[in-house]
Scaffold this motif. Structure first.
Motif, mmCIF file in Angstrom:
data_model
loop_
_atom_site.group_PDB
_atom_site.id
_atom_site.type_symbol
_atom_site.label_atom_id
_atom_site.label_comp_id
_atom_site.label_asym_id
_atom_site.label_seq_id
_atom_site.Cartn_x
_atom_site.Cartn_y
_atom_site.Cartn_z
ATOM 1 N N ASP A 179 -15.598 -4.627 3.773
ATOM 2 C CA ASP A 179 -16.170 -5.873 3.297
ATOM 3 C C ASP A 179 -16.342 -5.770 1.792
ATOM 4 N N VAL A 180 -16.500 -6.916 1.177
ATOM 5 C CA VAL A 180 -16.546 -6.977 -0.281
ATOM 6 C C VAL A 180 -17.964 -6.831 -0.821
ATOM 7 N N GLY A 181 -18.915 -6.571 0.056
ATOM 8 C CA GLY A 181 -20.306 -6.520 -0.357
ATOM 9 C C GLY A 181 -20.954 -7.878 -0.159
ATOM 10 N N TYR A 182 -22.134 -8.023 -0.691
ATOM 11 C CA TYR A 182 -22.896 -9.251 -0.493
ATOM 12 C C TYR A 182 -22.195 -10.455 -1.122
ATOM 13 N N VAL A 183 -22.060 -11.511 -0.356
ATOM 14 C CA VAL A 183 -21.558 -12.796 -0.852
ATOM 15 C C VAL A 183 -22.570 -13.857 -0.434
ATOM 16 N N ASP B 18 -28.650 -20.957 -9.265
ATOM 17 C CA ASP B 18 -27.349 -20.585 -9.828
ATOM 18 C C ASP B 18 -26.211 -21.164 -8.992
ATOM 19 N N ALA B 19 -26.327 -21.063 -7.681
ATOM 20 C CA ALA B 19 -25.260 -21.544 -6.802
ATOM 21 C C ALA B 19 -25.071 -23.055 -6.934
ATOM 22 N N GLU C 209 -20.393 -12.753 -10.151
ATOM 23 C CA GLU C 209 -21.487 -12.674 -11.122
ATOM 24 C C GLU C 209 -22.781 -12.103 -10.543
ATOM 25 N N GLY C 210 -22.816 -11.846 -9.238
ATOM 26 C CA GLY C 210 -24.030 -11.332 -8.614
ATOM 27 C C GLY C 210 -25.116 -12.381 -8.454
ATOM 28 N N TYR C 211 -24.724 -13.662 -8.447
ATOM 29 C CA TYR C 211 -25.696 -14.739 -8.286
ATOM 30 C C TYR C 211 -26.200 -14.775 -6.853
ATOM 31 N N MET D 55 -18.649 -19.540 -3.746
ATOM 32 C CA MET D 55 -19.030 -18.233 -3.197
ATOM 33 C C MET D 55 -18.333 -17.103 -3.952
ATOM 34 N N LEU D 56 -17.061 -17.312 -4.351
ATOM 35 C CA LEU D 56 -16.347 -16.285 -5.115
ATOM 36 C C LEU D 56 -17.015 -16.029 -6.458
ATOM 37 N N ILE D 57 -17.368 -17.114 -7.149
ATOM 38 C CA ILE D 57 -17.997 -16.960 -8.468
ATOM 39 C C ILE D 57 -19.386 -16.336 -8.333
#
Length: 188
Positions: A26-30, A76-77, A69-71, A63-65
């Motif tokens: 997995d890519v980590g937290y999204v 922010d979203a 950026e760790g938002y 979600m990608l952005i």
């Protein structure tokens, strides 16, 4: 490698036994952006429609952005969603799937098509998957992982902005009868 294989010869038979080790990536937290829930559902597209009815692409790219950026905050979203609408959609609320140098939440981004979705996931990069039917986009989801113990499109683990219960690409495709995977995009 994302799928390891061990080969061994069996004594007296000359046959090769293959053992496959299954892997999950997995890519980590999204941050999950649900287009049908507040604070996103009532954001207006350029044509006056709401994100809740036509915002799956906008939310998938957001979600990608947010991941990049760790938002994690809704604030922010929401800003990312609004900026994507402003910068990357047309007057009919259609998303430009590839774009270049667009300012979103104060930073420049480009979206590019990729050929190998699994390779991107294994590098920690989430991917937007475009589903099409009869040459037109019918849905967008964010691919966030792979599970090689599954098969077909169930290998791909997703966050579906339109239906949180969908957890695999196959489930999303089943919800939109006749849709096929026709594009894979990342944010740079």
């Amino acid at each position: 490698p994302w799928l390891s294989r061990v080969l061994s010869k069996t004594e007296n038979t000359n046959k090769t036994n293959e053992v496959i080790f299954m892997a999950k990536y997995d890519v980590g937290y999204v941050k999950y952006i649900n287009q049908a829930a507040e604070p996103f559902a009532n954001i207006e597209m350029k044509n006056g429609e709401k994100v809740s009815s036509v915002g799956c692409a906008v939310c998938a790219y957001a979600m990608l952005i947010c991941h990049k950026e760790g938002y994690d905050s809704d604030e922010d979203a929401v800003q990312v969603v609004k900026d994507i609408i402003k910068q990357c959609t047309n007057d009919n609320a259609l998303m430009t799937t590839t774009f270049s140098n667009k300012t979103i939440n104060g930073k420049k981004y480009s979206a590019v098509e990729v050929s190998d979705m699994a390779a991107e996931i294994h590098e920690g990069v989430p991917v937007v998957a475009r589903l099409e039917k009869n040459g037109s986009a019918c849905h967008f989801v964010t691919v966030v992982g792979t599970d090689t113990s599954q098969s077909g499109m169930d290998v791909y683990q997703i966050k579906d902005p339109g239906k949180s219960k969908n957890t695999t690409l196959q489930q999303a495709m089943n919800n939109y009868s006749g849709c096929k995977l026709k594009g894979k995009f990342i944010i740079e």
